[in-house]
Write a protein that holds these residues in place. Sequence first.
Motif, PDB file in Angstrom:
ATOM      1  N   VAL A 130      72.417 -25.071  60.263  1.00  0.00           N
ATOM      2  CA  VAL A 130      71.784 -26.260  60.836  1.00  0.00           C
ATOM      3  C   VAL A 130      72.551 -26.720  62.069  1.00  0.00           C
ATOM      4  O   VAL A 130      71.955 -27.031  63.110  1.00  0.00           O
ATOM      5  N   VAL A 131      73.873 -26.772  61.986  1.00  0.00           N
ATOM      6  CA  VAL A 131      74.693 -27.204  63.122  1.00  0.00           C
ATOM      7  C   VAL A 131      74.539 -26.236  64.291  1.00  0.00           C
ATOM      8  O   VAL A 131      74.419 -26.655  65.457  1.00  0.00           O
ATOM      9  N   GLU A 132      74.522 -24.928  64.010  1.00  0.00           N
ATOM     10  CA  GLU A 132      74.355 -23.943  65.078  1.00  0.00           C
ATOM     11  C   GLU A 132      73.010 -24.109  65.777  1.00  0.00           C
ATOM     12  O   GLU A 132      72.932 -24.085  67.014  1.00  0.00           O
ATOM     13  N   CYS A 133      71.958 -24.278  64.993  1.00  0.00           N
ATOM     14  CA  CYS A 133      70.624 -24.442  65.579  1.00  0.00           C
ATOM     15  C   CYS A 133      70.534 -25.732  66.381  1.00  0.00           C
ATOM     16  O   CYS A 133      69.928 -25.761  67.462  1.00  0.00           O
ATOM     17  N   ARG A 134      71.157 -26.789  65.869  1.00  0.00           N
ATOM     18  CA  ARG A 134      71.145 -28.068  66.583  1.00  0.00           C
ATOM     19  C   ARG A 134      71.884 -27.943  67.914  1.00  0.00           C
ATOM     20  O   ARG A 134      71.423 -28.445  68.940  1.00  0.00           O
ATOM     21  N   TYR A 135      73.011 -27.223  67.913  1.00  0.00           N
ATOM     22  CA  TYR A 135      73.767 -27.033  69.159  1.00  0.00           C
ATOM     23  C   TYR A 135      72.919 -26.294  70.188  1.00  0.00           C
ATOM     24  O   TYR A 135      72.872 -26.671  71.367  1.00  0.00           O
ATOM     25  N   ILE A 136      72.240 -25.244  69.754  1.00  0.00           N
ATOM     26  CA  ILE A 136      71.407 -24.461  70.666  1.00  0.00           C
ATOM     27  C   ILE A 136      70.290 -25.329  71.245  1.00  0.00           C
ATOM     28  O   ILE A 136      70.023 -25.292  72.452  1.00  0.00           O
ATOM     29  N   GLU A 137      69.638 -26.112  70.396  1.00  0.00           N
ATOM     30  CA  GLU A 137      68.548 -26.978  70.861  1.00  0.00           C
ATOM     31  C   GLU A 137      69.051 -27.991  71.883  1.00  0.00           C
ATOM     32  O   GLU A 137      68.418 -28.215  72.926  1.00  0.00           O
ATOM     33  N   LEU A 138      70.200 -28.611  71.613  1.00  0.00           N
ATOM     34  CA  LEU A 138      70.752 -29.603  72.530  1.00  0.00           C
ATOM     35  C   LEU A 138      71.179 -28.958  73.848  1.00  0.00           C
ATOM     36  O   LEU A 138      70.942 -29.504  74.930  1.00  0.00           O
ATOM     37  N   TYR A 139      71.791 -27.781  73.765  1.00  0.00           N
ATOM     38  CA  TYR A 139      72.227 -27.094  74.980  1.00  0.00           C
ATOM     39  C   TYR A 139      71.024 -26.713  75.838  1.00  0.00           C
ATOM     40  O   TYR A 139      71.031 -26.920  77.062  1.00  0.00           O
TER      41      TYR A 139
END
Length: 199
Positions: A130-139
Amino acid sequence: MNKNGQLLRTALSSYSFLENEVWEEFEHFFIEKSIAKNEMIWENGEVCKHLVFIVKGAVRSFSMAHGNELTNNFYFDSDLFYDDYSFISQKPCFNNYQTLEDTDLLLIPRSALYLMFNKYKSFERLGRIVVECRYIELYESMTRKSNQSAGENYRYLMEHAKKVIQRVPLKMVASYLNITPEHLSRIRKSYASPRAKIA
């Protein structure tokens, strides 16, 4: 499992699998909360101590600069969010989080999440994904907003984030695009015309 818990499980299942017994323990920590339109969830200076799942409603995050509100993001039905910096560091938020509609939430205490991370490998894996996907979306969002024109970013919202266009006041959409409401009005008119160029 109640209806709201099932909605959260459905949302999380797109990231990774959780065993029934792990989920049953996890859902004991859920806190249901309803917040009226225009109320604050967290304000600048408060510490974020919960992961938030939106059952129904809309939330925006914004910061203040020279007396102006700068909108950072929007969250809608079935979205998960928290203040990344404050949640991880347990230091005060720099952003504000405000409901845009009457909003129903599920809150999960940070302490419960870390307990589950330490107890179950499958839960720790879910949290990491979840954290990895959230980072990608924000980036991707930050890169797109900084590298594309306001017109191109508005087109993206129209094609991929229609909830923003449909449910957010135009002045907040303009703030999110870092333009004036007048500029947004011109873009909207241009977008409506198939022969016009979006700037």
